[in-house]
Structure formats: C-alpha cells, structure tokens
Scaffold this active site. Structure first.
Site, PDB file in Angstrom:
ATOM      1  N   PRO A   1       0.791  -1.227   0.000  1.00  0.00           N
ATOM      2  CA  PRO A   1       0.000   0.000   0.000  1.00  0.00           C
ATOM      3  C   PRO A   1       0.827   1.283   0.000  1.00  0.00           C
ATOM      4  O   PRO A   1       1.873   1.359   0.656  1.00  0.00           O
ATOM      5  CB  PRO A   1      -0.823  -0.106   1.285  1.00  0.00           C
ATOM      6  CG  PRO A   1      -0.097  -1.092   2.130  1.00  0.00           C
ATOM      7  CD  PRO A   1       0.547  -2.052   1.184  1.00  0.00           C
ATOM      8  N   ASN A   2       0.319   2.236  -0.733  1.00  0.00           N
ATOM      9  CA  ASN A   2       0.872   3.600  -0.833  1.00  0.00           C
ATOM     10  C   ASN A   2       2.147   3.686  -1.669  1.00  0.00           C
ATOM     11  O   ASN A   2       2.615   4.788  -1.946  1.00  0.00           O
ATOM     12  CB  ASN A   2       1.112   4.212   0.567  1.00  0.00           C
ATOM     13  CG  ASN A   2      -0.170   4.321   1.358  1.00  0.00           C
ATOM     14  OD1 ASN A   2      -1.153   4.891   0.857  1.00  0.00           O
ATOM     15  ND2 ASN A   2      -0.212   3.759   2.541  1.00  0.00           N
TER      16      ASN A   2
ATOM     17  N   ARG B   1       5.237  10.907  -2.307  1.00  0.00           N
ATOM     18  CA  ARG B   1       4.977  10.605  -0.898  1.00  0.00           C
ATOM     19  C   ARG B   1       6.265  10.713  -0.079  1.00  0.00           C
ATOM     20  O   ARG B   1       7.208   9.962  -0.308  1.00  0.00           O
ATOM     21  CB  ARG B   1       4.446   9.174  -0.827  1.00  0.00           C
ATOM     22  CG  ARG B   1       4.306   8.615   0.547  1.00  0.00           C
ATOM     23  CD  ARG B   1       4.127   7.099   0.467  1.00  0.00           C
ATOM     24  NE  ARG B   1       3.916   6.579   1.789  1.00  0.00           N
ATOM     25  CZ  ARG B   1       4.244   5.351   2.164  1.00  0.00           C
ATOM     26  NH1 ARG B   1       4.775   4.507   1.309  1.00  0.00           N
ATOM     27  NH2 ARG B   1       4.031   4.960   3.380  1.00  0.00           N
TER      28      ARG B   1
ATOM     29  N   TYR C   1      11.394   8.370   1.252  1.00  0.00           N
ATOM     30  CA  TYR C   1      11.264   7.287   0.266  1.00  0.00           C
ATOM     31  C   TYR C   1      11.944   7.580  -1.075  1.00  0.00           C
ATOM     32  O   TYR C   1      11.994   6.703  -1.928  1.00  0.00           O
ATOM     33  CB  TYR C   1       9.779   6.967   0.043  1.00  0.00           C
ATOM     34  CG  TYR C   1       9.105   6.435   1.287  1.00  0.00           C
ATOM     35  CD1 TYR C   1       9.543   5.256   1.885  1.00  0.00           C
ATOM     36  CD2 TYR C   1       8.052   7.121   1.888  1.00  0.00           C
ATOM     37  CE1 TYR C   1       8.945   4.768   3.038  1.00  0.00           C
ATOM     38  CE2 TYR C   1       7.441   6.647   3.042  1.00  0.00           C
ATOM     39  CZ  TYR C   1       7.890   5.469   3.608  1.00  0.00           C
ATOM     40  OH  TYR C   1       7.308   4.983   4.744  1.00  0.00           O
TER      41      TYR C   1
ATOM     42  N   ASN D   1       8.074  -5.794  -1.130  1.00  0.00           N
ATOM     43  CA  ASN D   1       8.006  -4.660  -0.221  1.00  0.00           C
ATOM     44  C   ASN D   1       6.541  -4.560   0.173  1.00  0.00           C
ATOM     45  O   ASN D   1       5.733  -3.978  -0.560  1.00  0.00           O
ATOM     46  CB  ASN D   1       8.488  -3.376  -0.894  1.00  0.00           C
ATOM     47  CG  ASN D   1       8.460  -2.191   0.078  1.00  0.00           C
ATOM     48  OD1 ASN D   1       7.945  -2.306   1.195  1.00  0.00           O
ATOM     49  ND2 ASN D   1       9.008  -1.065  -0.358  1.00  0.00           N
TER      50      ASN D   1
ATOM     51  N   ALA E   1       3.301  -1.043   4.707  1.00  0.00           N
ATOM     52  CA  ALA E   1       2.790  -1.079   6.084  1.00  0.00           C
ATOM     53  C   ALA E   1       2.323  -2.471   6.503  1.00  0.00           C
ATOM     54  O   ALA E   1       2.366  -2.811   7.696  1.00  0.00           O
ATOM     55  CB  ALA E   1       1.650  -0.075   6.242  1.00  0.00           C
TER      56      ALA E   1
ATOM     57  N   GLU F   1      12.931  -9.663   1.121  1.00  0.00           N
ATOM     58  CA  GLU F   1      12.135  -8.533   1.634  1.00  0.00           C
ATOM     59  C   GLU F   1      12.912  -7.247   1.382  1.00  0.00           C
ATOM     60  O   GLU F   1      14.114  -7.181   1.672  1.00  0.00           O
ATOM     61  CB  GLU F   1      11.920  -8.749   3.143  1.00  0.00           C
ATOM     62  CG  GLU F   1      11.235  -7.591   3.847  1.00  0.00           C
ATOM     63  CD  GLU F   1      11.127  -7.836   5.367  1.00  0.00           C
ATOM     64  OE1 GLU F   1      11.631  -8.877   5.852  1.00  0.00           O
ATOM     65  OE2 GLU F   1      10.559  -6.962   6.037  1.00  0.00           O
TER      66      GLU F   1
ATOM     67  N   HIS G   1      12.841  -2.869   1.738  1.00  0.00           N
ATOM     68  CA  HIS G   1      12.253  -1.596   2.160  1.00  0.00           C
ATOM     69  C   HIS G   1      13.146  -0.477   1.675  1.00  0.00           C
ATOM     70  O   HIS G   1      14.378  -0.571   1.792  1.00  0.00           O
ATOM     71  CB  HIS G   1      12.126  -1.512   3.691  1.00  0.00           C
ATOM     72  CG  HIS G   1      11.276  -2.600   4.236  1.00  0.00           C
ATOM     73  ND1 HIS G   1       9.911  -2.577   4.137  1.00  0.00           N
ATOM     74  CD2 HIS G   1      11.600  -3.772   4.834  1.00  0.00           C
ATOM     75  CE1 HIS G   1       9.428  -3.684   4.661  1.00  0.00           C
ATOM     76  NE2 HIS G   1      10.431  -4.437   5.084  1.00  0.00           N
TER      77      HIS G   1
ATOM     78  N   ARG H   1      13.544   4.123  12.293  1.00  0.00           N
ATOM     79  CA  ARG H   1      12.290   4.866  12.344  1.00  0.00           C
ATOM     80  C   ARG H   1      11.479   4.490  13.599  1.00  0.00           C
ATOM     81  O   ARG H   1      12.039   3.978  14.555  1.00  0.00           O
ATOM     82  CB  ARG H   1      11.530   4.616  11.041  1.00  0.00           C
ATOM     83  CG  ARG H   1      12.361   5.074   9.818  1.00  0.00           C
ATOM     84  CD  ARG H   1      11.613   4.881   8.523  1.00  0.00           C
ATOM     85  NE  ARG H   1      10.418   5.705   8.493  1.00  0.00           N
ATOM     86  CZ  ARG H   1       9.425   5.517   7.609  1.00  0.00           C
ATOM     87  NH1 ARG H   1       9.516   4.544   6.713  1.00  0.00           N
ATOM     88  NH2 ARG H   1       8.374   6.302   7.635  1.00  0.00           N
TER      89      ARG H   1
HETATM   90  C1  DQA Z   1       8.388   0.793   3.625  1.00  0.00           C
HETATM   91  C2  DQA Z   1       8.514   0.958   5.141  1.00  0.00           C
HETATM   92  C3  DQA Z   1       7.179   0.739   5.831  1.00  0.00           C
HETATM   93  O1  DQA Z   1       7.319   0.901   7.244  1.00  0.00           O
HETATM   94  C4  DQA Z   1       6.163   1.747   5.335  1.00  0.00           C
HETATM   95  O2  DQA Z   1       4.899   1.492   5.912  1.00  0.00           O
HETATM   96  C5  DQA Z   1       6.081   1.817   3.847  1.00  0.00           C
HETATM   97  C6  DQA Z   1       7.295   1.671   3.055  1.00  0.00           C
HETATM   98  C7  DQA Z   1       9.697   1.154   2.897  1.00  0.00           C
HETATM   99  O3  DQA Z   1       9.817   0.765   1.735  1.00  0.00           O
HETATM  100  O4  DQA Z   1      10.553   1.828   3.462  1.00  0.00           O
HETATM  101  O5  DQA Z   1       5.012   2.091   3.301  1.00  0.00           O
HETATM  102  O6  DQA Z   1       8.105  -0.576   3.354  1.00  0.00           O
END
Ligand code: DQA
Length: 148
Positions: free
Chosen positions: A11-12, A19, A24, A76, A79, A100, A102, A109
């Site tokens: 998501p997002n 964003r 990011y 990825n 959240a 995985e 990120h 964080r």
């Molecule tokens: C994320 C880190 C997560 O905590 C966050 O909710 C994201 C992006 C990252 O790529 O740094 O949406 O996965």
C-alpha cells in the site's frame, strides 16, 4: 525465456516520488519498475512487477507467483510488513527464495516499524538503500537461482 521473478509492492507505494520523498526518495514506482526490468534483462531474468493497496490483493499476487512457479519473490509489503499474518502465511506456501525490501531503514524509524512479519519467512532482507534495494535483491536472487 528466462526465469521469472515476481516483484510485489504494498500500500501507498503507488505514490512513490510524491509521498514523503525525504524518506522514500524521488523515484516513482514506474521508475523502479523500469529499472528492475532493465536489471533483470541484464541478469537473464524476466520480471512481473505488481502493486496493491489491499492485503488480500498481495496474498493473491503471492498465490499467482506460486501457481506460475516463479523463480523468486521480491516483496516490499509496505505497512502490511508490520501487521500481516496473511502475507506471512502466503509466503510460507512459496517454495522459492523470498527477499524482503524496504526503501527506508525501518530500524531507524518509529518502534512500530521494527517488527516484520515478512522477515521470518524471507531468505534475505534489504532496507535503507532506497530504490537500489530492488536491483540488489534481483542480483541476490539471480545468484541464488544459479546455485540451486
Ligand atoms: C516501507 C517501510 C514501511 O514501514 C512503510 O509502511 C512503507 C514503506 C519502505 O519501503 O521503506 O510504506 O516498506
């Protein structure tokens, strides 16, 4: 046709570039998809690149990777990393390697980002290296599939 790696985004991440760019980065998800396709081609791999804002959508993507006998999964889960037993269980059902990724360093964080439901079912974790993390994950998967 090369082996196919499924790159799944949560998501997002469709808002990347707009964003919180300080966290990011400036690259959009399309930019990352293009870079991954190029990198994969150089490694002799194919990629399927997907994004969903929904937990069940990500579970469906993982099940498609299983059905398609994907060579590996790069995920990825955004959240949902920190909340999803369903994604954890779906990844457990996949026999191949899982990486995985990120963009941000989740350990630098908020505390709620420090726990991942993905890490216990991942072969490797890359975080904090921005968009480059996806390309590094492809390199790692390529080495893993060559050795298997
Ligand atoms: C994320 C880190 C997560 O905590 C966050 O909710 C994201 C992006 C990252 O790529 O740094 O949406 O996965």
């Amino acid at each position: 046709m090369g082996q196919c790696v499924h790159i799944l985004n949560g998501p997002n991440l469709n808002l990347l570039g707009r964003r919180e760019p300080k966290i990011y980065g400036a690259a959009s998800l399309d930019d990352i998809a293009r870079a991954c396709t190029q990198k994969a081609a150089a490694l002799g791999l194919e990629v399927v690149f997907r994004q969903s804002n929904h937990e069940g959508g990500l579970v469906d993507f993982i099940q498609r990777a299983i059905a398609d006998e994907a060579a590996g999964i790069i995920i990825n889960a955004a959240a949902y990393t920190h909340t999803s037993v369903a994604i954890h269980d779906a990844l457990k059902a996949f026999d191949g390697p899982v990486i995985e990724v990120h963009l941000s360093n989740i350990f630098r964080r908020e505390d709620f980002r420090h726990h991942s439901f993905i890490s216990p079912v991942a072969d490797g974790v890359i975080c904090g290296l921005g968009a480059q993390g996806y390309e590094l994950a492809l390199e790692a998967l390529c080495a893993m599939t060559e050795n298997s």
